[in-house]
Design a protein around this motif. Sequence first.
Motif, PDB file in Angstrom:
ATOM      1  N   ILE A 177      36.310  -8.704  -4.719  1.00 34.79           N
ATOM      2  CA  ILE A 177      35.917 -10.021  -4.210  1.00 34.79           C
ATOM      3  C   ILE A 177      34.804 -10.563  -5.099  1.00 34.79           C
ATOM      4  O   ILE A 177      33.712 -10.002  -5.173  1.00 34.79           O
ATOM      5  CB  ILE A 177      35.450  -9.949  -2.736  1.00 34.79           C
ATOM      6  CG1 ILE A 177      36.531  -9.322  -1.837  1.00 34.79           C
ATOM      7  CG2 ILE A 177      35.067 -11.334  -2.228  1.00 34.79           C
ATOM      8  CD1 ILE A 177      37.801 -10.118  -1.702  1.00 34.79           C
ATOM      9  N   ASP A 178      35.120 -11.655  -5.795  1.00 40.05           N
ATOM     10  CA  ASP A 178      34.242 -12.258  -6.790  1.00 40.05           C
ATOM     11  C   ASP A 178      33.263 -13.230  -6.115  1.00 40.05           C
ATOM     12  O   ASP A 178      33.523 -13.711  -5.016  1.00 40.05           O
ATOM     13  CB  ASP A 178      35.121 -13.039  -7.780  1.00 40.05           C
ATOM     14  CG  ASP A 178      34.509 -13.126  -9.164  1.00 40.05           C
ATOM     15  OD1 ASP A 178      33.325 -12.787  -9.321  1.00 40.05           O
ATOM     16  OD2 ASP A 178      35.218 -13.544 -10.095  1.00 40.05           O
ATOM     17  N   ASP A 179      32.158 -13.498  -6.797  1.00 41.75           N
ATOM     18  CA  ASP A 179      31.185 -14.507  -6.350  1.00 41.75           C
ATOM     19  C   ASP A 179      30.700 -14.232  -4.927  1.00 41.75           C
ATOM     20  O   ASP A 179      30.451 -15.162  -4.161  1.00 41.75           O
ATOM     21  CB  ASP A 179      31.785 -15.926  -6.419  1.00 41.75           C
ATOM     22  CG  ASP A 179      32.169 -16.320  -7.840  1.00 41.75           C
ATOM     23  OD1 ASP A 179      31.843 -15.572  -8.772  1.00 41.75           O
ATOM     24  OD2 ASP A 179      32.786 -17.380  -8.010  1.00 41.75           O
ATOM     25  N   PHE A 180      30.581 -12.960  -4.557  1.00 40.65           N
ATOM     26  CA  PHE A 180      30.194 -12.633  -3.189  1.00 40.65           C
ATOM     27  C   PHE A 180      28.785 -13.160  -2.896  1.00 40.65           C
ATOM     28  O   PHE A 180      27.870 -13.029  -3.694  1.00 40.65           O
ATOM     29  CB  PHE A 180      30.239 -11.120  -2.932  1.00 40.65           C
ATOM     30  CG  PHE A 180      30.099 -10.759  -1.487  1.00 40.65           C
ATOM     31  CD1 PHE A 180      31.197 -10.816  -0.632  1.00 40.65           C
ATOM     32  CD2 PHE A 180      28.863 -10.409  -0.957  1.00 40.65           C
ATOM     33  CE1 PHE A 180      31.073 -10.513   0.718  1.00 40.65           C
ATOM     34  CE2 PHE A 180      28.728 -10.094   0.401  1.00 40.65           C
ATOM     35  CZ  PHE A 180      29.835 -10.150   1.235  1.00 40.65           C
ATOM     36  N   GLY A 181      28.627 -13.764  -1.735  1.00 44.93           N
ATOM     37  CA  GLY A 181      27.334 -14.300  -1.330  1.00 44.93           C
ATOM     38  C   GLY A 181      27.263 -15.817  -1.407  1.00 44.93           C
ATOM     39  O   GLY A 181      26.349 -16.424  -0.879  1.00 44.93           O
ATOM     40  N   THR A 182      28.252 -16.425  -2.075  1.00 44.78           N
ATOM     41  CA  THR A 182      28.208 -17.884  -2.206  1.00 44.78           C
ATOM     42  C   THR A 182      29.024 -18.580  -1.125  1.00 44.78           C
ATOM     43  O   THR A 182      28.822 -19.749  -0.843  1.00 44.78           O
ATOM     44  CB  THR A 182      28.743 -18.344  -3.577  1.00 44.78           C
ATOM     45  OG1 THR A 182      30.057 -17.822  -3.749  1.00 44.78           O
ATOM     46  CG2 THR A 182      27.868 -17.830  -4.708  1.00 44.78           C
ATOM     47  N   GLY A 183      29.975 -17.875  -0.542  1.00 43.90           N
ATOM     48  CA  GLY A 183      30.798 -18.497   0.494  1.00 43.90           C
ATOM     49  C   GLY A 183      30.264 -18.128   1.863  1.00 43.90           C
ATOM     50  O   GLY A 183      29.063 -18.083   2.073  1.00 43.90           O
ATOM     51  N   TYR A 184      31.157 -17.806   2.760  1.00 47.55           N
ATOM     52  CA  TYR A 184      30.716 -17.435   4.104  1.00 47.55           C
ATOM     53  C   TYR A 184      30.430 -15.949   4.223  1.00 47.55           C
ATOM     54  O   TYR A 184      29.893 -15.511   5.213  1.00 47.55           O
ATOM     55  CB  TYR A 184      31.770 -17.847   5.138  1.00 47.55           C
ATOM     56  CG  TYR A 184      31.815 -19.332   5.336  1.00 47.55           C
ATOM     57  CD1 TYR A 184      30.944 -19.940   6.230  1.00 47.55           C
ATOM     58  CD2 TYR A 184      32.687 -20.128   4.612  1.00 47.55           C
ATOM     59  CE1 TYR A 184      30.956 -21.309   6.403  1.00 47.55           C
ATOM     60  CE2 TYR A 184      32.712 -21.501   4.778  1.00 47.55           C
ATOM     61  CZ  TYR A 184      31.844 -22.096   5.676  1.00 47.55           C
ATOM     62  OH  TYR A 184      31.859 -23.435   5.845  1.00 47.55           O
ATOM     63  N   SER A 185      30.833 -15.198   3.205  1.00 46.91           N
ATOM     64  CA  SER A 185      30.597 -13.760   3.197  1.00 46.91           C
ATOM     65  C   SER A 185      31.029 -13.111   4.500  1.00 46.91           C
ATOM     66  O   SER A 185      30.317 -12.317   5.091  1.00 46.91           O
ATOM     67  CB  SER A 185      29.123 -13.451   2.921  1.00 46.91           C
ATOM     68  OG  SER A 185      28.745 -14.058   1.727  1.00 46.91           O
ATOM     69  N   ASN A 186      32.175 -13.475   4.943  1.00 47.15           N
ATOM     70  CA  ASN A 186      32.752 -12.907   6.145  1.00 47.15           C
ATOM     71  C   ASN A 186      33.234 -11.493   5.837  1.00 47.15           C
ATOM     72  O   ASN A 186      34.114 -11.292   5.018  1.00 47.15           O
ATOM     73  CB  ASN A 186      33.922 -13.793   6.587  1.00 47.15           C
ATOM     74  CG  ASN A 186      34.596 -13.290   7.832  1.00 47.15           C
ATOM     75  OD1 ASN A 186      34.536 -12.101   8.154  1.00 47.15           O
ATOM     76  ND2 ASN A 186      35.228 -14.184   8.553  1.00 47.15           N
ATOM     77  N   LEU A 187      32.620 -10.529   6.489  1.00 46.03           N
ATOM     78  CA  LEU A 187      32.938  -9.131   6.179  1.00 46.03           C
ATOM     79  C   LEU A 187      34.380  -8.793   6.511  1.00 46.03           C
ATOM     80  O   LEU A 187      34.967  -7.888   5.934  1.00 46.03           O
ATOM     81  CB  LEU A 187      32.009  -8.195   6.935  1.00 46.03           C
ATOM     82  CG  LEU A 187      30.544  -8.317   6.551  1.00 46.03           C
ATOM     83  CD1 LEU A 187      29.732  -7.279   7.283  1.00 46.03           C
ATOM     84  CD2 LEU A 187      30.376  -8.179   5.056  1.00 46.03           C
ATOM     85  N   GLY A 188      34.945  -9.514   7.453  1.00 37.15           N
ATOM     86  CA  GLY A 188      36.343  -9.288   7.814  1.00 37.15           C
ATOM     87  C   GLY A 188      37.265  -9.425   6.609  1.00 37.15           C
ATOM     88  O   GLY A 188      38.265  -8.723   6.497  1.00 37.15           O
ATOM     89  N   TYR A 189      36.903 -10.315   5.680  1.00 38.66           N
ATOM     90  CA  TYR A 189      37.740 -10.530   4.498  1.00 38.66           C
ATOM     91  C   TYR A 189      37.904  -9.274   3.662  1.00 38.66           C
ATOM     92  O   TYR A 189      38.944  -9.035   3.086  1.00 38.66           O
ATOM     93  CB  TYR A 189      37.123 -11.598   3.585  1.00 38.66           C
ATOM     94  CG  TYR A 189      37.251 -12.983   4.131  1.00 38.66           C
ATOM     95  CD1 TYR A 189      38.506 -13.480   4.478  1.00 38.66           C
ATOM     96  CD2 TYR A 189      36.146 -13.794   4.284  1.00 38.66           C
ATOM     97  CE1 TYR A 189      38.634 -14.757   4.981  1.00 38.66           C
ATOM     98  CE2 TYR A 189      36.268 -15.071   4.786  1.00 38.66           C
ATOM     99  CZ  TYR A 189      37.509 -15.548   5.137  1.00 38.66           C
ATOM    100  OH  TYR A 189      37.632 -16.792   5.632  1.00 38.66           O
ATOM    101  N   LEU A 190      36.823  -8.507   3.602  1.00 42.71           N
ATOM    102  CA  LEU A 190      36.841  -7.343   2.727  1.00 42.71           C
ATOM    103  C   LEU A 190      37.950  -6.393   3.136  1.00 42.71           C
ATOM    104  O   LEU A 190      38.682  -5.870   2.317  1.00 42.71           O
ATOM    105  CB  LEU A 190      35.485  -6.645   2.759  1.00 42.71           C
ATOM    106  CG  LEU A 190      34.325  -7.519   2.288  1.00 42.71           C
ATOM    107  CD1 LEU A 190      33.003  -6.836   2.533  1.00 42.71           C
ATOM    108  CD2 LEU A 190      34.478  -7.859   0.814  1.00 42.71           C
ATOM    109  N   ARG A 191      38.059  -6.182   4.443  1.00 39.62           N
ATOM    110  CA  ARG A 191      39.085  -5.292   4.962  1.00 39.62           C
ATOM    111  C   ARG A 191      40.450  -5.968   4.884  1.00 39.62           C
ATOM    112  O   ARG A 191      41.421  -5.397   4.417  1.00 39.62           O
ATOM    113  CB  ARG A 191      38.757  -4.938   6.407  1.00 39.62           C
ATOM    114  CG  ARG A 191      39.455  -3.687   6.874  1.00 39.62           C
ATOM    115  CD  ARG A 191      39.068  -3.376   8.290  1.00 39.62           C
ATOM    116  NE  ARG A 191      37.747  -2.754   8.425  1.00 39.62           N
ATOM    117  CZ  ARG A 191      37.507  -1.491   8.140  1.00 39.62           C
ATOM    118  NH1 ARG A 191      38.460  -0.735   7.670  1.00 39.62           N
ATOM    119  NH2 ARG A 191      36.318  -0.983   8.310  1.00 39.62           N
TER     120      ARG A 191
END
Length: 278
Positions: A177-191
């Motif tokens: 996941i690129d540019d982490f911290g600039t969007g909503y940083s929804n942890l659910g996305y990672l999984r």
Amino acid sequence: AKADGRNVYRFYHDELNKASIDKFNLLQLMRKALKNNEFQLYYQPKLQLSDQRVIGAEALLRWPQADGSMISPDEFIPLAESSGLIVEIGQWVLQQACLACSRWQQQGYDLTIAVNLSTVQFRDGKLEQQVQQALTAAALPAHSLEMELTESLLIGEGDNIAQQLSALHQLGIRISIDDFGTGYSNLGYLRRFNASRLKIDKSFILSLCLSERDEPLVRAIIQMSKSLGLKTVAEGIEDSATAAQLALLGCDEGQGFYWAKPLPETDFLGYVSAELMN
Ligand code: C2E
Ligand code: CA
Ligand code: CA
Ligand code: CA
């Protein structure tokens, strides 16, 4: 074809709109560039922060101009995405990047390659097939290929992308996941998107040693990433102090101008072989 027709239509109706005419020209030029093989890939070294060993590269698109200048991807990728041309460009990138990495491995360098993917490339459902083809043509193992997806682009994207990413993940491809911290940083996305790596956006890294606000944030991202079993990557490392601090914070990998800018393949290999002699 269909897409051309629509653009011609737009061209006539926005005739007085200079920005739109420029876009029309830019799109025509991009099509021509792709056809004539004018695009190039540059490679930026990625290092393991604990010992500063080169472990791979990120492939970054370049568009050289006749006058020797370079159009930056930030200037043409948005139009390539909105016009759909990114599907073909992205396929070219995948093929070239896999071939390059395979050449490096044949020369005995144990390196991986990361490519940037646009969510538009998932739209026709053929990405998995294209990736398979690129890997086979280059005889590159799937685990040597990493795909970088921008967090903000995943927001609002549904099960379709998650499903395709899951298939790619099963092939052995690594998702980051690129540019982490600039969007909503929804942890659910990672999984949900089967990510194995999280790339902290360079806006936090560039000022890490200057701004007191960035350190707790970067520390928290790295700790969270660790507790989720993900590797953390930092981009935009421009000095040794930042590299040292990130290593101390437990960040796994990094890239940045401190080591090297994105380089043409020959220069990249020159960098790698020089590093190995140290
Ligand atoms: P990105 O994926 O976030 O790539 C990292 C950008 O940071 C690159 O810009 C790189 O040159 C730059 N960078 C690396 N280290 C440093 C540093 O130490 N300091 C600073 N200030 N910058 C650093 P670049 O090459 O101009 O690419 C811009 C963006 O264009 C990329 O951002 C990516 O989103 C997009 N892009 C590039 N190639 C491709 C491609 O093949 N496909 C797609 N879909 N997008 C691409
Ligand atoms: Ca990237
Ligand atoms: Ca990035
Ligand atoms: Ca970016």
